[in-house]
Design a protein around this motif. Structure first.
Motif, PDB file in Angstrom:
ATOM      1  N   TYR A 134       0.785  -1.230   0.000  1.00  0.00           N
ATOM      2  CA  TYR A 134       0.000   0.000   0.000  1.00  0.00           C
ATOM      3  C   TYR A 134       0.820   1.285   0.000  1.00  0.00           C
ATOM      4  N   ASN A 135       2.123   1.185   0.312  1.00  0.00           N
ATOM      5  CA  ASN A 135       2.923   2.412   0.453  1.00  0.00           C
ATOM      6  C   ASN A 135       4.099   2.515  -0.504  1.00  0.00           C
ATOM      7  N   LEU A 136       4.353   1.492  -1.307  1.00  0.00           N
ATOM      8  CA  LEU A 136       5.553   1.523  -2.136  1.00  0.00           C
ATOM      9  C   LEU A 136       5.422   2.450  -3.345  1.00  0.00           C
ATOM     10  N   LEU A 137       4.224   2.658  -3.837  1.00  0.00           N
ATOM     11  CA  LEU A 137       4.038   3.437  -5.054  1.00  0.00           C
ATOM     12  C   LEU A 137       4.618   4.858  -4.955  1.00  0.00           C
ATOM     13  N   PRO A 138       4.406   5.597  -3.849  1.00  0.00           N
ATOM     14  CA  PRO A 138       5.058   6.917  -3.735  1.00  0.00           C
ATOM     15  C   PRO A 138       6.580   6.833  -3.763  1.00  0.00           C
ATOM     16  N   ASN A 204      17.301  19.157  -4.994  1.00  0.00           N
ATOM     17  CA  ASN A 204      18.062  18.148  -5.750  1.00  0.00           C
ATOM     18  C   ASN A 204      19.013  17.341  -4.865  1.00  0.00           C
ATOM     19  N   ASP A 205      18.641  17.146  -3.618  1.00  0.00           N
ATOM     20  CA  ASP A 205      19.493  16.430  -2.662  1.00  0.00           C
ATOM     21  C   ASP A 205      19.017  14.977  -2.543  1.00  0.00           C
ATOM     22  N   PRO A 206      19.809  13.996  -3.009  1.00  0.00           N
ATOM     23  CA  PRO A 206      19.403  12.585  -2.929  1.00  0.00           C
ATOM     24  C   PRO A 206      19.147  12.113  -1.501  1.00  0.00           C
ATOM     25  N   MET A 207      19.911  12.673  -0.527  1.00  0.00           N
ATOM     26  CA  MET A 207      19.740  12.228   0.853  1.00  0.00           C
ATOM     27  C   MET A 207      18.350  12.563   1.374  1.00  0.00           C
ATOM     28  N   ILE A 208      17.823  13.722   0.997  1.00  0.00           N
ATOM     29  CA  ILE A 208      16.469  14.089   1.421  1.00  0.00           C
ATOM     30  C   ILE A 208      15.459  13.122   0.821  1.00  0.00           C
ATOM     31  N   ILE A 209      15.675  12.723  -0.434  1.00  0.00           N
ATOM     32  CA  ILE A 209      14.765  11.777  -1.085  1.00  0.00           C
ATOM     33  C   ILE A 209      14.841  10.414  -0.405  1.00  0.00           C
ATOM     34  N   HIS A 210      16.040   9.967  -0.049  1.00  0.00           N
ATOM     35  CA  HIS A 210      16.175   8.688   0.657  1.00  0.00           C
ATOM     36  C   HIS A 210      15.405   8.711   1.976  1.00  0.00           C
ATOM     37  N   LEU A 211      15.551   9.806   2.716  1.00  0.00           N
ATOM     38  CA  LEU A 211      14.849   9.934   3.993  1.00  0.00           C
ATOM     39  C   LEU A 211      13.336  10.004   3.787  1.00  0.00           C
ATOM     40  N   LEU A 212      12.913  10.707   2.739  1.00  0.00           N
ATOM     41  CA  LEU A 212      11.485  10.782   2.436  1.00  0.00           C
ATOM     42  C   LEU A 212      10.913   9.404   2.121  1.00  0.00           C
ATOM     43  N   MET A 213      11.693   8.583   1.449  1.00  0.00           N
ATOM     44  CA  MET A 213      11.243   7.214   1.166  1.00  0.00           C
ATOM     45  C   MET A 213      10.934   6.464   2.454  1.00  0.00           C
ATOM     46  N   LEU A 214      11.828   6.634   3.437  1.00  0.00           N
ATOM     47  CA  LEU A 214      11.640   5.931   4.705  1.00  0.00           C
ATOM     48  C   LEU A 214      10.515   6.548   5.528  1.00  0.00           C
ATOM     49  N   VAL A 215      10.298   7.853   5.364  1.00  0.00           N
ATOM     50  CA  VAL A 215       9.165   8.497   6.034  1.00  0.00           C
ATOM     51  C   VAL A 215       7.852   7.971   5.448  1.00  0.00           C
ATOM     52  N   LEU A 216       7.794   7.869   4.129  1.00  0.00           N
ATOM     53  CA  LEU A 216       6.543   7.511   3.454  1.00  0.00           C
ATOM     54  C   LEU A 216       6.196   6.037   3.548  1.00  0.00           C
ATOM     55  N   ILE A 217       7.205   5.171   3.646  1.00  0.00           N
ATOM     56  CA  ILE A 217       6.888   3.740   3.677  1.00  0.00           C
ATOM     57  C   ILE A 217       6.144   3.373   4.962  1.00  0.00           C
ATOM     58  N   PHE A 218       6.370   4.158   6.022  1.00  0.00           N
ATOM     59  CA  PHE A 218       5.689   3.894   7.288  1.00  0.00           C
ATOM     60  C   PHE A 218       4.471   4.802   7.497  1.00  0.00           C
ATOM     61  N   LEU A 219       4.006   5.433   6.422  1.00  0.00           N
ATOM     62  CA  LEU A 219       2.910   6.384   6.529  1.00  0.00           C
ATOM     63  C   LEU A 219       1.733   5.927   5.689  1.00  0.00           C
ATOM     64  N   LYS A 220       0.550   5.913   6.277  1.00  0.00           N
ATOM     65  CA  LYS A 220      -0.655   5.601   5.523  1.00  0.00           C
ATOM     66  C   LYS A 220      -0.968   6.794   4.630  1.00  0.00           C
ATOM     67  N   GLY A 221      -1.002   6.563   3.315  1.00  0.00           N
ATOM     68  CA  GLY A 221      -1.158   7.669   2.387  1.00  0.00           C
ATOM     69  C   GLY A 221      -2.373   7.550   1.503  1.00  0.00           C
ATOM     70  N   VAL A 222      -2.616   8.604   0.710  1.00  0.00           N
ATOM     71  CA  VAL A 222      -3.797   8.634  -0.144  1.00  0.00           C
ATOM     72  C   VAL A 222      -3.638   7.743  -1.362  1.00  0.00           C
ATOM     73  N   SER A 223      -2.456   7.154  -1.544  1.00  0.00           N
ATOM     74  CA  SER A 223      -2.260   6.286  -2.688  1.00  0.00           C
ATOM     75  C   SER A 223      -2.880   4.908  -2.476  1.00  0.00           C
ATOM     76  N   ILE A 224      -3.400   4.665  -1.277  1.00  0.00           N
ATOM     77  CA  ILE A 224      -4.001   3.373  -0.980  1.00  0.00           C
ATOM     78  C   ILE A 224      -5.283   3.190  -1.771  1.00  0.00           C
ATOM     79  N   ASN A 225      -5.466   2.003  -2.247  1.00  0.00           N
ATOM     80  CA  ASN A 225      -6.683   1.669  -2.970  1.00  0.00           C
ATOM     81  C   ASN A 225      -7.898   1.864  -2.057  1.00  0.00           C
ATOM     82  N   ASP A 226      -8.888   2.617  -2.530  1.00  0.00           N
ATOM     83  CA  ASP A 226     -10.051   2.934  -1.704  1.00  0.00           C
ATOM     84  C   ASP A 226     -10.813   1.694  -1.265  1.00  0.00           C
ATOM     85  N   GLU A 227     -10.752   0.654  -2.104  1.00  0.00           N
ATOM     86  CA  GLU A 227     -11.534  -0.546  -1.791  1.00  0.00           C
ATOM     87  C   GLU A 227     -10.834  -1.467  -0.790  1.00  0.00           C
ATOM     88  N   GLN A 228      -9.589  -1.172  -0.493  1.00  0.00           N
ATOM     89  CA  GLN A 228      -8.821  -2.045   0.379  1.00  0.00           C
ATOM     90  C   GLN A 228      -8.751  -1.474   1.799  1.00  0.00           C
TER      91      GLN A 228
END
Length: 307
Positions: A134-138, A204-228
């Motif tokens: 549910y969280n990998l797409l972002p 354009n800082d890759p480190m910020i993007i890496h950290l954002l990945m780890l922030v988002l993987i543990f976050l329930k987001g709007v990308s989740i399928n509504d039916e699930q």
């Protein structure tokens, strides 16, 4: 009559004085409250003035581990250009399967990256499956930001090589042609426009993007399928992991800029988290509309929550 008028004038003056006193007291109160807020901000800011307090040795080790783990993950499988190729040919037609092949490579690399994170590995297997599903797409959107070449307007395969080969470039141009073919020209422009905005927000800082990945993987987001139904067994552990990487991201921003600028940058990043999730949802919906499910790799189908 004169005495009465005099009393009225005195009463008005008295009331006017009372109102003036009241206004002065209110202004003093506001000034005091403002001073208290400013002192609090100064105190918080002063706590971060010392670089050792912003990023301790533990924080720096963690950042270094994240950086090296990401490189290890993207080098864990051969470059996509060595396995697939989109060479133009009058005798060959491409299906949506080829269009999503690169996403399959990216997905495998991202999962490998997450598996190298202790907080992710400590989550039970069922929760790990839910987080990825549910969280990998972002995270795929963020990896596209790392792979994007502004000058040529193409997305490279992320393989850890600083030098791009002709095969890498040919694959990137082939993928762009397929994106336009299957998703449409306007949709492709919208997506790349979002990627540029994301890159601007993270400087354009890759480190910020890496950290954002780890922030988002543990976050329930709007990308989740509504039916699930998004369900986690160990919510406390997931929340603690999410909080850890939010704090690490903020500390990193303070060390890179300043406390006041980090607040503005963090606000901008939070806003762009919604942009990232919207872009992910946009991609998910496009795939549902444009593709037959049997044209998609099973792993990608799972990440996109497709039947």
């Amino acid at each position: 009559m004169k005495n009465k008028c005099k009393r009225c004038r005195l009463q008005k003056c008295f009331q006017s004085g009372m109102n003036t006193d009241y206004l002065v007291r209110q202004q003093d109160k506001q000034f005091k409250q403002q001073a208290i807020k400013q002192n609090r901000l100064k105190k918080i800011s002063s706590d971060f003035e010392n670089d050792q307090q912003i990023l301790t040795d533990i924080h720096r080790t963690c950042l270094s581990y994240i950086r090296s783990s990401y490189l290890t993950a993207i080098r864990s499988i051969p470059p996509a250009s060595s396995i697939i190729s989109f060479k133009p040919s009058l005798n060959q037609t491409y299906s949506f399967y080829e269009c999503t092949q690169l996403e399959h490579f990216t997905t495998v690399k991202l999962i490998h990256f997450l598996r190298l994170m202790p907080e992710f590995e400590c989550v039970n297997s069922q929760d790990r499956l839910s987080l990825v599903k549910y969280n990998l797409l972002p995270l795929i959107v963020l990896s596209d930001a790392l792979a994007y070449d502004r000058t040529k307007d193409i997305f490279y395969d992320i393989n850890g090589n600083s030098i791009r080969t002709k095969d890498d470039e040919q694959l990137a141009y082939g993928c762009r042609a397929l994106y336009v073919l299957f998703y449409g020209s306007e949709e492709t422009k919208t997506y790349t426009s979002n990627i540029r905005l994301i890159l601007d927000s993270v400087d354009n800082d890759p480190m910020i993007i890496h950290l954002l990945m780890l922030v988002l993987i543990f976050l329930k987001g709007v990308s989740i399928n509504d039916e699930q139904l998004w369900s986690i067994n160990d919510c406390q552990h997931v929340f603690q992991a999410h909080s850890k990487y939010v704090e690490l991201l903020f500390r990193y921003l303070i060390s890179k800029y300043s406390y006041s600028k980090a607040i503005l940058r963090m606000t901008d990043i939070v806003y762009n988290i919604f942009r990232i999730q919207t872009a992910a949802r946009f991609y998910q919906q496009l795939v549902r509309i444009r593709a037959e499910t049997n044209d998609i790799h099973p792993l990608i189908k799972s990440v996109l929550c497709l039947p």
